[in-house]
Design a protein around this motif. Structure first.
Motif, PDB file in Angstrom:
ATOM      1  N   TRP A   1     -28.534  24.788  -3.077  1.00 31.86           N
ATOM      2  CA  TRP A   1     -28.916  23.735  -2.120  1.00 31.86           C
ATOM      3  C   TRP A   1     -28.944  24.319  -0.709  1.00 31.86           C
ATOM      4  N   ASP A   2     -30.050  24.128  -0.001  1.00 33.29           N
ATOM      5  CA  ASP A   2     -30.173  24.759   1.311  1.00 33.29           C
ATOM      6  C   ASP A   2     -30.509  23.778   2.424  1.00 33.29           C
ATOM      7  N   GLU A   3     -30.071  22.546   2.281  1.00 29.89           N
ATOM      8  CA  GLU A   3     -30.305  21.537   3.307  1.00 29.89           C
ATOM      9  C   GLU A   3     -29.000  21.169   4.010  1.00 29.89           C
ATOM     10  N   PRO A   4     -28.952  21.206   5.337  1.00 34.38           N
ATOM     11  CA  PRO A   4     -27.768  20.682   6.032  1.00 34.38           C
ATOM     12  C   PRO A   4     -27.640  19.188   5.758  1.00 34.38           C
ATOM     13  N   LEU A   5     -26.424  18.720   5.618  1.00 33.21           N
ATOM     14  CA  LEU A   5     -26.176  17.326   5.281  1.00 33.21           C
ATOM     15  C   LEU A   5     -25.436  16.618   6.412  1.00 33.21           C
ATOM     16  N   PHE A   6     -25.760  15.353   6.588  1.00 32.06           N
ATOM     17  CA  PHE A   6     -25.131  14.543   7.630  1.00 32.06           C
ATOM     18  C   PHE A   6     -24.669  13.220   7.031  1.00 32.06           C
ATOM     19  N   VAL A   7     -23.688  12.614   7.656  1.00 30.22           N
ATOM     20  CA  VAL A   7     -23.300  11.254   7.314  1.00 30.22           C
ATOM     21  C   VAL A   7     -23.431  10.422   8.584  1.00 30.22           C
ATOM     22  N   GLU A   8     -24.044   9.267   8.449  1.00 26.81           N
ATOM     23  CA  GLU A   8     -24.299   8.387   9.588  1.00 26.81           C
ATOM     24  C   GLU A   8     -23.678   7.024   9.305  1.00 26.81           C
ATOM     25  N   VAL A   9     -22.928   6.512  10.265  1.00 32.59           N
ATOM     26  CA  VAL A   9     -22.282   5.213  10.119  1.00 32.59           C
ATOM     27  C   VAL A   9     -23.154   4.151  10.788  1.00 32.59           C
ATOM     28  N   THR A  10     -23.514   3.117  10.053  1.00 34.97           N
ATOM     29  CA  THR A  10     -24.355   2.061  10.615  1.00 34.97           C
ATOM     30  C   THR A  10     -23.512   1.058  11.386  1.00 34.97           C
ATOM     31  N   ALA A  11     -24.180   0.218  12.141  1.00 32.94           N
ATOM     32  CA  ALA A  11     -23.497  -0.796  12.944  1.00 32.94           C
ATOM     33  C   ALA A  11     -23.185  -2.052  12.146  1.00 32.94           C
ATOM     34  N   ASP A  12     -23.572  -2.084  10.870  1.00 29.62           N
ATOM     35  CA  ASP A  12     -23.305  -3.269  10.049  1.00 29.62           C
ATOM     36  C   ASP A  12     -21.798  -3.470   9.876  1.00 29.62           C
ATOM     37  N   ARG A  13     -21.405  -4.699   9.595  1.00 30.92           N
ATOM     38  CA  ARG A  13     -20.010  -5.008   9.305  1.00 30.92           C
ATOM     39  C   ARG A  13     -19.929  -5.717   7.956  1.00 30.92           C
ATOM     40  N   PRO A  14     -19.364  -5.098   6.891  1.00 31.69           N
ATOM     41  CA  PRO A  14     -18.822  -3.740   6.915  1.00 31.69           C
ATOM     42  C   PRO A  14     -19.929  -2.691   7.027  1.00 31.69           C
ATOM     43  N   ALA A  15     -19.555  -1.525   7.499  1.00 34.40           N
ATOM     44  CA  ALA A  15     -20.531  -0.473   7.770  1.00 34.40           C
ATOM     45  C   ALA A  15     -20.962   0.242   6.499  1.00 34.40           C
ATOM     46  N   TRP A  16     -22.122   0.867   6.592  1.00 34.82           N
ATOM     47  CA  TRP A  16     -22.602   1.749   5.538  1.00 34.82           C
ATOM     48  C   TRP A  16     -22.441   3.195   5.999  1.00 34.82           C
ATOM     49  N   PHE A  17     -22.137   4.078   5.044  1.00 33.85           N
ATOM     50  CA  PHE A  17     -22.131   5.511   5.298  1.00 33.85           C
ATOM     51  C   PHE A  17     -23.385   6.083   4.646  1.00 33.85           C
ATOM     52  N   ARG A  18     -24.338   6.493   5.461  1.00 31.23           N
ATOM     53  CA  ARG A  18     -25.628   6.961   4.958  1.00 31.23           C
ATOM     54  C   ARG A  18     -25.623   8.486   4.871  1.00 31.23           C
ATOM     55  N   VAL A  19     -25.894   9.038   3.711  1.00 31.14           N
ATOM     56  CA  VAL A  19     -25.977  10.486   3.531  1.00 31.14           C
ATOM     57  C   VAL A  19     -27.425  10.919   3.775  1.00 31.14           C
ATOM     58  N   ILE A  20     -27.598  11.852   4.718  1.00 26.18           N
ATOM     59  CA  ILE A  20     -28.930  12.289   5.142  1.00 26.18           C
ATOM     60  C   ILE A  20     -29.014  13.806   5.049  1.00 26.18           C
ATOM     61  N   ALA A  21     -30.105  14.313   4.491  1.00 26.23           N
ATOM     62  CA  ALA A  21     -30.315  15.754   4.368  1.00 26.23           C
ATOM     63  C   ALA A  21     -31.366  16.218   5.356  1.00 26.23           C
ATOM     64  N   GLY A  22     -31.204  17.443   5.858  1.00 30.06           N
ATOM     65  CA  GLY A  22     -32.218  18.049   6.715  1.00 30.06           C
ATOM     66  C   GLY A  22     -32.022  17.744   8.184  1.00 30.06           C
ATOM     67  N   GLY A  23     -32.979  18.198   8.969  1.00 30.43           N
ATOM     68  CA  GLY A  23     -32.974  17.990  10.412  1.00 30.43           C
ATOM     69  C   GLY A  23     -34.236  18.598  10.966  1.00 30.43           C
ATOM     70  N   TYR A  24     -35.309  17.822  11.017  1.00 30.07           N
ATOM     71  CA  TYR A  24     -36.637  18.347  11.316  1.00 30.07           C
ATOM     72  C   TYR A  24     -37.159  17.829  12.650  1.00 30.07           C
TER      73      TYR A  24
END
Length: 483
Positions: A411-434
């Motif tokens: 696997w060669d994609e950098p991975l990120f986790v993003e916290v949404t403003a929803d209550r309760p919040a979601w943790f979104r897993v995101i790959a890449g950075g283009y």
């Protein structure tokens, strides 16, 4: 004049936007879906940008057709000199007759009309086309329209549509409050080569052509794409002219020579642009045949964020929600929403690469260069990624990342986790950075086809996106950094 010659019942390539000929390309369908989502889910301001001739107005009209039965829609396309003038036009579009000229009275009339629609169970939408022509002062006043609301919902959803200059204008410091209220931000892109051919055949078929591919041969479609760069308005112009040329020469199909002659008449220059700028070597390799990023660089892209994971970065999340939640992972996914423009993004904090480099046997200078590219991309504008999954707890996101690494060797994609403003919040897993959306779109397709991922959705890295480490890499990096 060529209709009978080609067996057509209507001109297929008119310049005026027409819902009858609306072609659902990937970029237009995504824009339509995101705008509808933003409106129906009350996500705040919705911004859609795109260059001249890309079909922004066509997408807007498609959204209006979808909403007419459930909402009152006011579309403003004429130039606006003042906010008072805009208020007058909104009231007229919503069927409110007013003669007053002062802003306070106009706002009161508008609020009354909006409340009446709300009482009937109908929402109201304001769509401002060619919004790049609005002044900073008018745009700031438009922001105040979002203050018209009930206790739990806005009375007026606002959509701003414009050329790329709109993005630059919204980045103005004076509009920082408006930027913070943008919930969906979408960029409409030109058609890909395959989409251009489908677009031509789609319009020919709707115009009565018995065999669209016989009229517009694949190689001619490809050449039309190269001349027009996938811009629908230019495609219509060159295709219409090419039909005239073919008709004049007695041909039943558009040949290569006809396309060249039409392009010359329209003063179009043939250009080829396949440049893609991204972090991942996979996307560049797909377009240019280059090698994938070395695995050491992938490891480093994950390892350099150890300081953030071990310390202050996650504390930023802690102020918002409880990161220790053991809730079961929920793989429900969200639509890819755009993040605020460049000035609103939180930059990736610098880390000391040299401490980690020896343990991973990598070139610290090369690592600095690669990581700086991500930082610079986020500072300049939107950075795109691939949304893979969303979870209610951080533990679920971590388990997903670990499983991803186990199941997909190399696997060669950098991975990120993003916290949404929803209550309760979601943790979104995101790959890449283009830096370019097109590279991310290619990666979406590749992840679905080659990796067999059931879900992969284009998105943008938001201000809360932080790099995500696989389990086991944290302690190694943290120890190295502590030394």
């Amino acid at each position: 004049m060529y209709l009978q010659h080609f067996g057509l019942s209507d001109r297929p390539f008119r310049i005026v936007p027409s819902q009858r000929y609306f072609f659902v390309s990937e970029t237009h369908d995504e824009g339509r879906a995101l705008i509808l989502y933003g409106i129906r889910e009350n996500r705040g301001f919705i911004v859609a940008t795109g260059d001249v001739g890309l079909g922004k107005t066509t997408v807007l009209l498609s959204v209006v057709n979808e909403l007419e039965s459930e909402m009152d829609v006011a579309i403003i396309v004429n130039p606006i000199d003042s906010f008072d003038q805009l208020l007058h036009m909104i009231c007229e579009e919503l069927g409110v007759s007013v003669r007053d000229t002062d802003e306070a009275t106009l706002m009161a009339h508008l609020n009354t009309a909006l409340m009446a629609s709300y009482a009937k169970g109908r929402g109201c939408v304001l769509m401002l086309d060619e919004a790049q022509n609005l002044s900073i002062e008018v745009l700031e006043k438009v922001r105040t329209l979002s203050n018209l609301q009930t206790e739990d919902a806005s009375l007026l959803q606002i959509v701003l549509v414009g050329q790329p200059e709109l993005t630059a204008k919204l980045n103005d410091h004076r509009l920082r409050q408006l930027r913070q209220r943008i919930g969906v931000w979408h960029e409409i892109l030109p058609l890909e080569s395959d989409d251009t051919a489908d677009y031509l055949w789609h319009r020919l078929a709707l115009s009565g052509a018995p065999d669209p591919r016989a009229i517009a041969k694949p190689r001619s479609c490809k050449l039309i794409h190269e001349y027009t760069h996938g811009i629908p308005r230019l495609i219509n112009q060159i295709a219409d002219t090419a039909l005239v040329v073919a008709y004049g020469q007695g041909s039943r199909s558009i040949e290569i020579a006809h396309v060249h002659e039409a392009a010359a008449e329209l003063r179009l220059e043939e250009e080829f642009d396949d440049s893609l700028v991204g972090v991942s070597g996979r996307a560049r390799g797909a377009s240019r045949g280059s090698r994938k990023l070395p695995r050491w660089l992938v490891a480093v892209l994950l390892g350099i964020v150890v300081v953030l994971v071990a310390g202050a970065a996650w504390q930023q999340f802690g102020d918002q929600i409880d990161l220790t939640s053991d809730e079961a992972a929920d793989d429900t996914v969200l639509a890819g929403l755009a993040s605020p423009p460049a000035q609103e993004r939180s930059e990736i904090a610098p880390v000391q690469i040299e401490a980690v480099a020896p343990a991973l046997d990598i070139d610290a200078v090369a690592l600095h260069s690669a990581y700086r590219q991500v930082q610079q991309s986020r500072a300049r504008g939107p950075v795109y990624g691939v949304h893979l999954a969303s979870f209610r707890g951080l533990a679920g996101a971590q388990d997903y990342v670990d499983a991803l690494m186990r199941e997909h060797a190399g696997w060669d994609e950098p991975l990120f986790v993003e916290v949404t403003a929803d209550r309760p919040a979601w943790f979104r897993v995101i790959a890449g950075g283009y830096a370019q959306r097109r590279a991310a779109l290619k990666q979406v397709r590749q992840m679905k086809s080659e990796l067999g991922l059931g879900y992969a959705q284009l998105t943008q890295l938001g201000p809360t996106a932080k790099p995500m480490l696989p389990s086991g890499l944290e302690s190694m990096g943290a120890d190295d950094n502590d030394e």
